[in-house]
Design a protein around this motif. Sequence first.
Motif, PDB file in Angstrom:
ATOM      1  N   VAL A 163      42.558  49.171  20.978  1.00  0.00           N
ATOM      2  CA  VAL A 163      41.478  48.187  21.075  1.00  0.00           C
ATOM      3  C   VAL A 163      40.525  48.323  19.903  1.00  0.00           C
ATOM      4  O   VAL A 163      40.116  47.322  19.295  1.00  0.00           O
ATOM      5  N   GLN A 194      37.114  49.373  25.953  1.00  0.00           N
ATOM      6  CA  GLN A 194      36.008  48.579  25.409  1.00  0.00           C
ATOM      7  C   GLN A 194      34.725  49.404  25.312  1.00  0.00           C
ATOM      8  O   GLN A 194      33.968  49.279  24.340  1.00  0.00           O
ATOM      9  N   GLU A 218      45.281  47.997  34.874  1.00  0.00           N
ATOM     10  CA  GLU A 218      45.143  47.275  33.612  1.00  0.00           C
ATOM     11  C   GLU A 218      43.698  46.906  33.302  1.00  0.00           C
ATOM     12  O   GLU A 218      43.274  46.935  32.134  1.00  0.00           O
ATOM     13  N   TRP A 219      42.921  46.556  34.326  1.00  0.00           N
ATOM     14  CA  TRP A 219      41.529  46.177  34.080  1.00  0.00           C
ATOM     15  C   TRP A 219      40.707  47.381  33.648  1.00  0.00           C
ATOM     16  O   TRP A 219      39.996  47.324  32.637  1.00  0.00           O
ATOM     17  N   MET A 254      33.099  46.668  31.277  1.00  0.00           N
ATOM     18  CA  MET A 254      33.539  46.601  29.889  1.00  0.00           C
ATOM     19  C   MET A 254      32.456  46.149  28.909  1.00  0.00           C
ATOM     20  O   MET A 254      32.681  46.160  27.704  1.00  0.00           O
ATOM     21  N   GLU A 263      41.606  50.379  32.551  1.00  0.00           N
ATOM     22  CA  GLU A 263      42.028  50.990  31.289  1.00  0.00           C
ATOM     23  C   GLU A 263      41.456  50.196  30.112  1.00  0.00           C
ATOM     24  O   GLU A 263      40.981  50.770  29.133  1.00  0.00           O
ATOM     25  N   GLU A 264      41.506  48.873  30.225  1.00  0.00           N
ATOM     26  CA  GLU A 264      40.937  48.016  29.178  1.00  0.00           C
ATOM     27  C   GLU A 264      39.420  48.183  29.106  1.00  0.00           C
ATOM     28  O   GLU A 264      38.838  48.251  28.019  1.00  0.00           O
ATOM     29  N   HIS A 265      38.763  48.282  30.248  1.00  0.00           N
ATOM     30  CA  HIS A 265      37.310  48.450  30.265  1.00  0.00           C
ATOM     31  C   HIS A 265      36.903  49.785  29.645  1.00  0.00           C
ATOM     32  O   HIS A 265      35.910  49.867  28.913  1.00  0.00           O
ATOM     33  N   THR A 268      45.234  53.245  24.655  1.00  0.00           N
ATOM     34  CA  THR A 268      44.729  51.876  24.722  1.00  0.00           C
ATOM     35  C   THR A 268      43.407  51.763  23.976  1.00  0.00           C
ATOM     36  O   THR A 268      43.147  50.763  23.291  1.00  0.00           O
TER      37      THR A 268
END
Length: 402
Positions: free
Chosen positions: A363, A341, A333-334, A300, A336-338, A359
Motif C-alpha cells: 500500500v 493505511q 480483507e478490510w 483506515m 488488513e487494508e485498514h 500488505t
Amino acid sequence: SFLDRYYQRDAVVAAIANRTGILKLPTGAGKSRIACGIMASVPCTWLYLVHKANLVEDVANAFEKLTSERAGRVYSDENDYKQRVVCATFKTLYNRKELLPFIQSVDGIITDEAHTVPALTHFAVVLNTLNAYYRIGLGATPLFREDYRDIHTISMLGPQIYEIKVQELIDKNYIVEPVVEWITIKNEKKEQDYITAYEDLITDNQTRNGIIVDRTLTAAQPVLIFVKEHKHQDILKDMFSTHTNEHVAIVNEHTSIFERQEIVKQMRDSSLKIVISSAVFNEGMDVPNLQTVINATAQMSWVQAIQELGRGTRPFPGKIRFTIIDFNDTNNEWFEEHTAQRYAAYVAAGFKCKAPNWTARKVLATINERATMFDVVPKRRKHKFVIALGVLMLVLLRWFLK
C-alpha cells in the motif's frame, strides 16, 4: 512576541505575505498559537473555523491569554459574533442562517484542519466567506483525503505555502518522537459482512480486548485508548474494573465540554491515568504528560490515525519518547487494508515506523505519489540535477555540431 519558535514566525510571515494558502504543520507544532499570531498581526475582522466545539474554547482562550483581546464564540448556545476575532464551529454557522451577513462580511478566515473543508456543511460555510481577502488553512495532513477532493480545499484556500517537517521538530526537541508498536491479532478467517466482522473481530474480540487491558496496565501512564463504538468503551471499562482499582473515564460525543475539560485536567495532574475515548479526543486535547496512546479502532482514516498519534507528541520533562500501540488485524480483507493505511499515514506524516505486514509495504508503495502530489516545497537537488543535465546536453550538442 508570543511566537517563541522560529518556524511559527516563518509560518505567520508566509500567511501574511501570501494572504491565501495552506500551512502544513505536524500535530504538536502549535497551530493555535500560529493562528493567534496571524489574527493579532493583521488588524482586520477574523473568523476562525473549527469542526469541534471544544476547539472553539481552546483557541478563544488562547487568543485572549496571548493578546488580552476579547474573542467571540459561536457554538452550541454561544452566539457572540460581534468581536473583531470570532471562533466558531462550521456546524453552528451552517445552521444559523441569521449569521449569513456576518459570515459574508469578515475580512479574513482561518480554517483549522483544512482537510475538512470539502465536507458538505464546511464547504457551504467557506463558500460564503469569498469576500474575505485573507484565506488561510492549517493542518497536519491538509491535502490528503481518501475521496480525492483535495482540490476543493485548494479552490477555497489556495495551495500549500509553508511546511515544517516532523523530523526537524523532533531534532529541535519541540515534539517527542513516537515509537509505534504493532500487535498482531491472528483472527480465524470468516466470510462476513463488514458490520458483523467489526463487531466480531474488533468490538467483541475477547483476545484483542484482553491485550488492550494488559498493555494499558503495563504501559507508561497516563494512557489514552481510542475506540470507535460506545459498546466497545463499555466492554473495556467493565474489563478494567476486574483488573484494577484505577478510575477509568469514558469520553464520547455525549460528554459535555465541562466534563471533557475536567478529564483533561485530571490527566494532566496524573490523578486520572486511563481514558477510553471515541474520536472526540483525537484533536484539541492537550496533555503533555501523556505517555501511551492505544489505537484500537481498526479504522483506515489517515487523518484520524495521525491526529490520534499526535496526542502524545507534546514534550514534557523527562519524556524522551512516547509509545503508540496499534493492531495488525489479520485474516480479514478490510482490517488488513485498514492496518496498511494507518501504517502509510504514519510514514507519510514523517514518523518512523516498521511495516506490520506485506500488505502495508504494498500500500505504501502504491500511494507514495498520491501522498506527495500536492507538495509545493521546492526539490532543490532535483532542480540542480535538471539544470546540470541541461547544461551537459547543450555542451554535447555544441560539440556534435562542430
